[in-house]
Write an enzyme that holds these catalytic residues in place. Sequence first.
Site, PDB file in Angstrom:
ATOM      1  N   GLN A 173       9.945 -30.938  16.061  1.00  0.00           N
ATOM      2  CA  GLN A 173       8.845 -29.982  16.080  1.00  0.00           C
ATOM      3  C   GLN A 173       8.939 -29.117  14.834  1.00  0.00           C
ATOM      4  O   GLN A 173      10.022 -28.651  14.477  1.00  0.00           O
ATOM      5  CB  GLN A 173       8.900 -29.098  17.335  1.00  0.00           C
ATOM      6  N   SER A 217      10.376 -26.077   7.723  1.00  0.00           N
ATOM      7  CA  SER A 217      11.370 -26.900   7.016  1.00  0.00           C
ATOM      8  C   SER A 217      12.796 -26.592   7.432  1.00  0.00           C
ATOM      9  O   SER A 217      13.735 -26.810   6.681  1.00  0.00           O
ATOM     10  CB  SER A 217      11.220 -26.733   5.491  1.00  0.00           C
ATOM     11  N   ARG A 218      12.961 -26.066   8.622  1.00  0.00           N
ATOM     12  CA  ARG A 218      14.277 -25.738   9.181  1.00  0.00           C
ATOM     13  C   ARG A 218      14.989 -24.619   8.414  1.00  0.00           C
ATOM     14  O   ARG A 218      16.205 -24.443   8.561  1.00  0.00           O
ATOM     15  CB  ARG A 218      15.195 -26.970   9.242  1.00  0.00           C
ATOM     16  N   LEU A 219      14.257 -23.859   7.620  1.00  0.00           N
ATOM     17  CA  LEU A 219      14.855 -22.698   6.948  1.00  0.00           C
ATOM     18  C   LEU A 219      14.701 -21.489   7.869  1.00  0.00           C
ATOM     19  O   LEU A 219      13.960 -20.541   7.586  1.00  0.00           O
ATOM     20  CB  LEU A 219      14.175 -22.456   5.596  1.00  0.00           C
TER      21      LEU A 219
END
Length: 213
Positions: free
Chosen positions: A10, A191-193
């Site tokens: 997700q 972006s998973r940051l």
Amino acid sequence: MADDFSDLRQEYRHVALLEQDADPDPVAQFKDWFGQAVDYGVPLPNAMALATATRDGKPNVRFVLLKDVSEEGFTFYTHSVSVKGREIAENPDVALVFYWTQMHRQVRVEGRAHLLSHEEADAYFNTRPHDSRLAVWVADQSVEIESREFLESRMAEIAEQYPGESVPRPATWTGYRVVPERIEFWQGRESRLHDRLLYTREEGGWKIVRLAP
């Protein structure tokens, strides 16, 4: 059902969690996020995973419900003779986790659990629905029982024993307050940051640092 979970992904697209916007008091920050979760319609926003451990460090985890939060800590209620109650008696170091899926937010709390006073436990117990007060008398939590029918039969017996609204609190049913030492706020980002702010208790206040995702 697929056996491969690698494609269960997700993208997190929500607001940022920046140092300049965070409250210097983590309890105030928690209350703000909790209020937003309630307004957002998150189901059971007060559900929290409670992790305990035995004296020798064997871990255990389950969900309980937060019933109060203040500068003193995070409060929940249970049986002192339950597995969690016995483990807290052996090792009061515990951890809590809240996860509000719809908002891509998580809060982690580490601290020590302390028994509430009899007066505090009584005050909350007397606010519970009548049947919920009866149910705590059915059997000690976590003990082995023979069947569902046993529960229903015992509930009927207890209801006859306490037919009115007045139901006493069992001495083994009580509350705990987790006094936090560390509280981490996690905000899912693109972006998973992800944003992660960790509050650590220090003399006279709280230190805030940012952690890598």
